[in-house]
Scaffold this active site. Structure first.
Site, PDB file in Angstrom:
ATOM      1  N   HIS A   1       1.800   4.370  -2.776  1.00 41.40           N
ATOM      2  CA  HIS A   1       1.875   5.903  -2.734  1.00 41.40           C
ATOM      3  C   HIS A   1       3.469   6.330  -3.232  1.00 41.40           C
ATOM      4  O   HIS A   1       3.607   7.240  -3.704  1.00 41.40           O
ATOM      5  CB  HIS A   1       1.764   6.123  -1.108  1.00 41.40           C
ATOM      6  CG  HIS A   1       0.404   6.183  -0.672  1.00 41.40           C
ATOM      7  ND1 HIS A   1      -0.406   6.813  -1.181  1.00 41.40           N
ATOM      8  CD2 HIS A   1      -0.076   5.594   0.303  1.00 41.40           C
ATOM      9  CE1 HIS A   1      -1.755   6.556  -0.719  1.00 41.40           C
ATOM     10  NE2 HIS A   1      -1.323   5.848   0.199  1.00 41.40           N
TER      11      HIS A   1
ATOM     12  N   HIS B   1       0.645  -1.142  -0.033  1.00 40.65           N
ATOM     13  CA  HIS B   1       0.063  -0.011   0.056  1.00 40.65           C
ATOM     14  C   HIS B   1       0.921   1.349   0.176  1.00 40.65           C
ATOM     15  O   HIS B   1       0.640   2.201  -0.744  1.00 40.65           O
ATOM     16  CB  HIS B   1      -0.923  -0.173   1.203  1.00 40.65           C
ATOM     17  CG  HIS B   1      -1.909   1.043   1.354  1.00 40.65           C
ATOM     18  ND1 HIS B   1      -3.322   1.212   0.682  1.00 40.65           N
ATOM     19  CD2 HIS B   1      -1.561   2.336   1.967  1.00 40.65           C
ATOM     20  CE1 HIS B   1      -3.505   2.249   1.276  1.00 40.65           C
ATOM     21  NE2 HIS B   1      -2.628   3.117   1.879  1.00 40.65           N
ATOM     22  N   GLU B   2       1.879   1.461   0.815  1.00 47.15           N
ATOM     23  CA  GLU B   2       2.502   2.549   1.034  1.00 47.15           C
ATOM     24  C   GLU B   2       3.677   2.634  -0.162  1.00 47.15           C
ATOM     25  O   GLU B   2       3.777   3.663  -0.663  1.00 47.15           O
ATOM     26  CB  GLU B   2       3.422   2.515   2.252  1.00 47.15           C
ATOM     27  CG  GLU B   2       2.503   2.507   3.744  1.00 47.15           C
ATOM     28  CD  GLU B   2       1.410   3.472   3.598  1.00 47.15           C
ATOM     29  OE1 GLU B   2       1.839   4.805   3.082  1.00 47.15           O
ATOM     30  OE2 GLU B   2       0.465   3.373   4.307  1.00 47.15           O
TER      31      GLU B   2
ATOM     32  N   GLU C   1      -4.620   7.763  -3.028  1.00 48.67           N
ATOM     33  CA  GLU C   1      -5.149   6.489  -2.576  1.00 48.67           C
ATOM     34  C   GLU C   1      -5.471   5.447  -3.546  1.00 48.67           C
ATOM     35  O   GLU C   1      -5.231   4.374  -3.374  1.00 48.67           O
ATOM     36  CB  GLU C   1      -6.245   6.906  -1.669  1.00 48.67           C
ATOM     37  CG  GLU C   1      -6.728   5.710  -0.897  1.00 48.67           C
ATOM     38  CD  GLU C   1      -5.790   5.403   0.212  1.00 48.67           C
ATOM     39  OE1 GLU C   1      -4.970   5.974   0.639  1.00 48.67           O
ATOM     40  OE2 GLU C   1      -6.035   4.165   0.878  1.00 48.67           O
TER      41      GLU C   1
END
Lengths: 506, 506
Positions: free
Chosen positions: A274, A270-271, A300
């Site tokens: 980003h 997830h990060e 997001e």
């Protein structure tokens, strides 16, 4: 008529200088959340507050504002999504908003939120909301003051005036409507899943797995999908995040649990999503709109796409299983990719948002969205908040937190003053699904590429279509341009239905 | 006549603001040296340079200078070593020196030294001095320019004008004389040790020892001797150092080697000694002379005292052995404290300064002192430096570096522009020995306390006598006040002779 190049260069220098001071403050905050000594918080709050005040002074400088006004008049004939027009338009919007806040309010907000995060961190460790309550009350009062300033002369609601900072132009009523629509599809889907006799065996993701091996595994996965470690790093913290400390310094943070592999793995992916977005922005426009992310919801969408559409696919596990066996635990050899695929798509009510599955996740968001609107409207007090939180979890998800740490204290956002931020998560989910449907149509070979660990083409497509335009397009325009359609809940709903109905056979 | 309280408060606020910006720059540098992404160096250099320029502007602000001049006139009747007089005196000295540098030179120096350290780090990893040479040449030219500015209107030599920043008032000729005196005692001592049939068995410190266990061991030792981890942390880097990022944020950094226990252990104790000094300064005077260290040589006396006078004593090993056995390696059970005591006092020529023993250490310093004076005087070029370095090691220590990494590239100092810094190390050794002789006389129970791990009384004595006075005394006055004598080489020589003659029986 064309724009004055000298004024444009001045304005860019000025904005870049403010951005640099902001990255310095962000570096201090990264440090604060990765191991700063416990007693150092008070002085650190003063340091960050000093820098933020400098940033605010630059961003609200009168001469800079005049230059922007001059450029705005000159920019009318420029192509609206070009780098120059976007720079002038977006810096102008920021200047007008920032100028509405007096410096002392900025200082008070900065101090209150730095201290608020320290207080939250301590309260969370002590599992005691009461320790955090005074800080939250102070932040809430300051955010209302901020919102009142922002909405002077507009028809925005108080909540919208705060939302606008994260999702420009977002409307409270519209969001409530979309969220209700999504919810009406999700609730029966989750019920059907709960009734299904077909349930995943979670043993393969429960381990336990050695934390050092998980670290190495996450590092390898992030690097494989495209996160560049010469321009970034991966660390640990209590609440995962991604922060940009320079054009070549993108830092992502995750957390690991020995008995829950998806926590660390998908937290990292997830990060990394980003981070890959930030690394894909144009470095020569760093600190200016063309080199900045479009919005938090688009941000997001990038994290969610890598975490869910890619990371929770069957093809991904076909590629990942041999790595997992080698790096993580050789005893995984007996497990099939399909078992991992099902286990990492387990759906069911849970207490912690960042660990929630794709289907229930948006229910977590809707609870926060409703509660923060009530807090801002004054319909709910900080005294009532934990009980309201627990009651909503019981009514919406059928489970009740038994501790503050697993309930109202689980997220850093409110302690950092981020009211109006949560809805961008669900918007991001919608955009991720819509983008992925588009890229699937554009690249028929995509599933095979994922199954063989070839992530370059997908990364390249996202770079060209989503990253490189930066903030030259607002969210709705970007979605329309890239997918050919307006933003809609349909792609997310159909993506979830397809995947989950096949796994759970409903 | 008394001083104007309002002006004094203004001046203090101003100096504290500069100090805060400096701590922010120091935080960025700490981060740079503990894992910043490799590609991030260029932007980081710009960030640090921006902050340093802000600091310089504050420190050379004309109104601030006028206020200091007013206070200086008013301060004549104040007790000279009181907090107020010392604040006014030392801030004045700093203002006058800083005002001699034009802002563009400060900026160029800042950029050159940040880049210089990056270049040094890469060159050291590649074991290739040529990669570092252009950066060193640039720094050297800038340092000469800086020295020429400093010495305008004084009779200081160019080298002295740089030395003055680290050891106020130090004289080049005087240092050369003291160093020669010390050397004349050390050389025959080291020869006698080399001839001795009594030599230590180094097996017990060679391990190999697991690095994670060494980390835990160092942490425990630093905490035991008085380093407060709620106000500090211990990390790793290629060149150990200590940095103060706030009144409650003192960070020490060391490095470990699996086959050389003293490297990590004494590296940690050394930096902890620096850290305990910083933690012992008065926090309410943070950023001002009464809350600042007296000088670099006094700083070094604190690190050396804990590392050598305490850490390399027989009593210390009597206390430490059980901890070592428990935390480090249970197989150490068969080793006696006396064996560790002898092994950690092994004396002999070596290439790396930070790993050198107490007796040969000062020869390393004298080589650097001589070479940097030649570089500054223009008698030696950066082209000739590696050969000159190697030749001096061969002639003075009888060993010749076979690589740049183990030779001229081993120290960070020159890459950071720190010319005139090295001599403070040997001054620190002299002061440490003189202080320790004083505290031994004052506390007859000291050896027994060390042998039982009771470090509180020694720490308290240092706090009261050395730390809390801050910079209210200059080095010579502080030494005179605490020890009752002027600084002299005699205590160090007699300390080394006593210890080493008994171990090596000469």
């Amino acid at each position: 008529m064309s724009i004055d190049d000298r004024i444009f260069a001045d304005v860019c220098d000025h904005a870049r200088k403010a951005a640099m001071l902001q990255t310095i403050a962000d570096t201090l905050e990264w440090d604060e959340r990765t191991g700063m000594p416990s007693a150092a918080g008070e002085y650190r709050a003063q340091q960050v507050s000093t820098l933020r005040a400098q940033v605010h002074r630059l961003r609200t400088d009168a001469k800079y504002g005049e230059q922007l006004a001059t450029l705005s008049e000159q920019a009318a004939a420029l192509p609206p999504h070009g780098d120059h027009a976007a720079t002038i338009r977006e810096l102008n919007v920021d200047f007008r908003r920032d100028s509405k806040l007096p410096e002392d309010l900025v200082q008070r907000l900065s101090l209150a939120t730095v201290r608020g995060q320290q207080s939250w961190d301590a309260a969370r460790k002590a599992d005691d909301y009461r320790q955090f309550k005074p800080a939250l009350a102070e932040i809430l009062a300051l955010k209302k003051e901020q919102g009142d300033r922002y909405r002077e002369g507009s028809d925005a609601t108080l909540y919208e005036s705060l939302l606008d900072e994260f999702e420009p132009g977002g409307r409270e009523a519209k969001l409530a409507e979309v969220f209700q629509e999504l919810r009406s599809e999700l609730v029966p889907m989750i019920e059907a899943i709960g009734r299904s006799p077909n349930q995943p065996d979670l043993q393969c993701v429960r381990g336990p797995f050695d934390l050092d091996r998980q670290r190495a595994f996450s590092h390898q996965v992030c690097e494989s999908i495209g996160f560049d470690f010469s321009r970034g790093r991966l660390d640990e913290t209590s609440h995962p995040f991604c922060t940009t400390l320079g054009p070549d310094d993108i830092r992502i943070l995750t957390r690991y649990e020995s008995t829950w592999l998806p926590g660390g793995l998908y937290g990292s992916m997830h990060e990394a999503g980003h981070g890959i977005y930030e690394q894909g922005l144009r470095a020569d426009w760093f600190g200016l709109p063309p080199g900045s992310y479009a919005s938090l919801s688009v941000h997001e969408s990038q994290s969610r796409l890598w975490e869910n559409q890619v990371g929770r696919s069957r093809a991904f596990w076909q590629w990942l299983l041999p790595q997992a066996t080698e790096v993580l635990d050789s005893s995984l050899e007996g497990v099939s990719a399909d078992e991992f695929y099902f286990a990492t798509n387990a759906v069911g009510p849970s207490l912690i948002r960042v660990e929630a599955d794709e289907a229930t996740y948006n229910l977590h968001i809707i609870i926060r969205f409703d509660l923060e609107r009530q807090l801002i409207a004054g319909d709910l007090s900080v005294d009532q908040l934990p009980e309201a939180w627990n009651a909503r979890y019981e009514s919406d998800l059928g489970i009740r937190p038994t501790s503050d740490a697993d309930g109202v204290l689980q997220d850093v956002h409110w302690s950092a003053g981020l009211f109006g931020y949560f809805p961008t998560y669900t918007l991001g989910n919608l955009i991720a699904a819509q983008l992925f449907a588009t890229v699937q149509a554009a690249m028929p070979d995509l599933e095979h590429q994922i199954a063989t660990g070839e992530f370059g083409p997908l990364c390249h497509w996202l770079r060209k279509n989503v990253h490189e335009p930066g903030k030259c397009y607002r969210t709705p325009q970007l979605v329309q341009k890239v997918t050919g359609n307006d933003l809609s809940a349909a792609p997310l709903i159909s993506y979830l239905k397809d995947k989950l109905s096949s796994l759970y056979q409903f």
